[in-house]
Design an enzyme around this catalytic site. Structure first.
Site, short mmCIF file in Angstrom:
data_model
loop_
_atom_site.label_atom_id
_atom_site.label_comp_id
_atom_site.label_asym_id
_atom_site.label_seq_id
_atom_site.Cartn_x
_atom_site.Cartn_y
_atom_site.Cartn_z
N ARG A 160 0.82 -1.27 -0.03
CA ARG A 160 -0.16 -0.07 -0.01
C ARG A 160 0.86 1.39 0.15
O ARG A 160 0.64 2.33 0.63
CB ARG A 160 -0.94 -0.22 1.27
CG ARG A 160 -1.93 -0.92 1.12
CD ARG A 160 -3.07 -0.72 0.08
NE ARG A 160 -4.25 -1.55 0.19
CZ ARG A 160 -4.03 -2.81 -0.10
NH1 ARG A 160 -3.22 -3.36 -0.66
NH2 ARG A 160 -5.42 -3.43 -0.06
N SER A 233 -10.89 -0.38 3.00
CA SER A 233 -10.11 -0.48 4.25
C SER A 233 -9.49 0.80 4.93
O SER A 233 -8.71 1.61 4.11
CB SER A 233 -8.67 -1.45 4.08
OG SER A 233 -9.00 -2.74 3.44
N GLU A 329 -5.23 4.16 6.10
CA GLU A 329 -4.98 3.85 4.62
C GLU A 329 -5.26 5.17 3.81
O GLU A 329 -4.32 5.49 3.14
CB GLU A 329 -5.39 2.62 4.22
CG GLU A 329 -4.77 1.92 3.25
CD GLU A 329 -5.09 2.37 1.98
OE1 GLU A 329 -3.92 2.88 1.22
OE2 GLU A 329 -6.16 2.46 1.39
N1 EPU Z 1 -10.78 -10.25 10.01
C1 EPU Z 1 -11.52 -10.41 11.15
N2 EPU Z 1 -12.60 -9.48 11.36
C2 EPU Z 1 -12.97 -8.44 10.54
C3 EPU Z 1 -12.02 -8.41 9.37
C4 EPU Z 1 -11.32 -9.38 9.00
O1 EPU Z 1 -11.25 -11.24 12.16
O2 EPU Z 1 -13.94 -7.77 10.77
C5 EPU Z 1 -9.85 -11.28 9.72
C6 EPU Z 1 -10.55 -12.20 8.60
O3 EPU Z 1 -11.07 -13.31 9.21
C7 EPU Z 1 -9.01 -12.71 8.12
C8 EPU Z 1 -8.28 -11.48 8.27
O4 EPU Z 1 -8.69 -10.63 8.97
O5 EPU Z 1 -8.63 -13.81 8.63
C9 EPU Z 1 -8.08 -10.90 7.02
O6 EPU Z 1 -9.36 -10.40 6.39
P1 EPU Z 1 -9.39 -10.17 4.94
O7 EPU Z 1 -9.08 -11.33 4.05
O8 EPU Z 1 -10.90 -9.76 4.63
O9 EPU Z 1 -8.74 -9.03 4.48
P2 EPU Z 1 -7.91 -7.68 5.04
O10 EPU Z 1 -6.61 -8.23 5.34
O11 EPU Z 1 -8.87 -7.39 6.07
C10 EPU Z 1 -6.88 -7.06 2.87
C11 EPU Z 1 -7.02 -5.52 2.10
C12 EPU Z 1 -8.26 -5.31 1.16
C13 EPU Z 1 -8.25 -6.60 0.43
C14 EPU Z 1 -8.35 -7.99 1.22
C15 EPU Z 1 -8.36 -9.22 0.24
C16 EPU Z 1 -5.40 -4.06 3.47
C17 EPU Z 1 -5.48 -2.78 4.09
N3 EPU Z 1 -6.68 -4.44 3.00
O12 EPU Z 1 -7.94 -6.82 3.97
O13 EPU Z 1 -8.14 -4.25 0.50
O14 EPU Z 1 -9.56 -6.56 -0.32
O15 EPU Z 1 -6.83 -7.98 2.09
O16 EPU Z 1 -6.93 -9.46 -0.11
O17 EPU Z 1 -4.45 -4.48 3.11
C18 EPU Z 1 -8.43 -2.00 0.46
O18 EPU Z 1 -7.17 -1.64 0.53
O19 EPU Z 1 -9.29 -0.89 0.56
C19 EPU Z 1 -9.07 -3.29 0.47
C20 EPU Z 1 -10.37 -3.57 0.60
#
Ligand code: EPU
Length: 337
Positions: A160, A233, A329
């Site tokens: 990012r 995010s 972010e």
């Molecule tokens: N999780 C929780 N609770 C929540 C949300 C997530 O426990 O409320 C846990 C999930 O269960 C999972 C882990 O956190 O084990 C990761 O969650 P998720 O796969 O939804 O991805 P993320 O790390 O929250 C990142 C990116 C997203 C992207 C997703 C999928 C960042 C800041 N965000 O989110 O990007 O779509 O991975 O690859 O890196 C964005 O940047 O705007 C964005 C949506």
């Protein structure tokens, strides 16, 4: 041309009330040249805006906003080198390249925003980032209107992150991106939840199937900005030392931890925020999304100050509970970091 309408509430996906000191719609390189000259004359800083999907805009913006509408897309060779103008919308571009049989962008489906904004934060999702597909980024310098081109290496991409958030922050307006696509790149389907939505036999998986699975995954988890105003995010996933990650994992079983290079680990900010008790909480019309704690939703609060107050309270409680710093972010203009 200089626009009389300076309200930006319909031009940012968080739908925050905001008014620019000046606003120009940029449909051509000539429009851009003219607007930059006007900004130099007025002394206002320049704020380029695509679809406004990764910004927090203050109520009064002492800036000359440029609405980047530059359109167009053309092949530079027959081997997948594509030049796309900054004002093109990202998701339709991905859909089109996948439908044409090109590989590379399929995991990046349904990310809101424009092509010109994509390299700034090096958009990424489901195990892929934009960076390896960028051949070059074309821009003009705000100071003198001169064109500049940066190779992928010169863009200094990170998680990012890019040079457009550091040395070139507020210095250039991105006008086009050259993307290098491929016909035979192996598909990336290792992200948890993605593999289960695809055919069991790996040879049977097509880029179109990956694209469709990513669209379904995102629709299931992330709120549609058109229905529930948000900026994706709201925090980066924090990167910490291996030692800190191990200590936290020992204390908090279930904490998702990902590789982030030598001796570094990335933690799931959404998990930390949920565990700190914020999921679904609403304050002053701004809410932590009930399905995804990393996303803040505007439910009528409408102001940057309220969004940033909630974000600060969340960061403070995650710091107190886990000793981890959360970094915002989206780019905040006119207030906050
Ligand atoms: N999780 C929780 N609770 C929540 C949300 C997530 O426990 O409320 C846990 C999930 O269960 C999972 C882990 O956190 O084990 C990761 O969650 P998720 O796969 O939804 O991805 P993320 O790390 O929250 C990142 C990116 C997203 C992207 C997703 C999928 C960042 C800041 N965000 O989110 O990007 O779509 O991975 O690859 O890196 C964005 O940047 O705007 C964005 C949506």
């Amino acid at each position: 041309m200089l626009h009389a309408e300076r309200q930006l509430q319909r031009r940012n996906t968080l739908r925050l009330r905001s008014r620019a000191a000046a606003l120009s719609v940029i449909d051509s390189p000539a429009d851009l040249e003219r607007a930059l000259a006007e900004a130099r004359q007025s002394g206002l800083p320049v704020l380029p805006l695509g679809e406004g999907s990764n910004v927090v805009l203050a109520e009064e913006l002492a800036a000359h906003v440029l609405l980047l509408r530059l359109r167009g897309c053309r092949w530079l060779d027959r081997r997948g080198l594509l030049r796309v103008a900054a004002g093109e919308s990202w998701h339709p571009l991905v859909a089109w390249t996948v439908a044409c049989g090109w590989r590379g962008l399929e995991n990046l489906a349904l990310i809101p925003g424009t092509v010109g904004a994509a390299p700034v934060q090096n958009i990424g999702a489901y195990g892929r980032e934009l960076a390896p597909f960028v051949h070059a980024v074309h821009a003009v310098r705000i100071a003198d209107g001169e064109p500049v081109s940066l190779s992928r290496a010169a863009c200094r991409f990170g998680y990012r992150d890019s040079i457009f958030k550091h040395a070139l922050r507020d210095r250039v307006v991105i006008t086009a991106v050259d993307l290098q696509l491929s016909r035979d790149l192996p598909l990336e389907v290792s992200y948890p939840g993605l593999r289960d939505r695809l055919p069991a036999a790996i040879e049977a998986i097509t880029p179109q199937a990956v694209f469709d699975a990513v669209v379904a995954l995102r629709r299931g988890k992330l709120p549609d900005p058109l229905r529930e105003p948000n900026a994706g995010s709201f925090f980066k996933n924090p990167v910490v030392s291996l030692e800190q990650a191990e200590d936290l994992q020992a204390a908090c079983p279930g904490l998702p931890v990902f590789e982030a290079g030598e001796g570094r680990r990335k933690l799931a900010a959404g998990w930390l925020i949920e565990q700190a008790g914020w999921k679904g909480i609403e304050r002053e019309g701004i809410a932590v999304h009930p399905r995804h704690a990393l996303v803040l939703v505007n439910r009528g609060g409408d102001s940057a100050a309220r969004v940033l107050a909630l974000a600060a309270a969340i960061a403070e409680s995650v710091r107190a509970r886990f000793g981890v710093e959360l970094e915002i972010e989206p780019r905040c203009y006119g207030s906050g970091p």
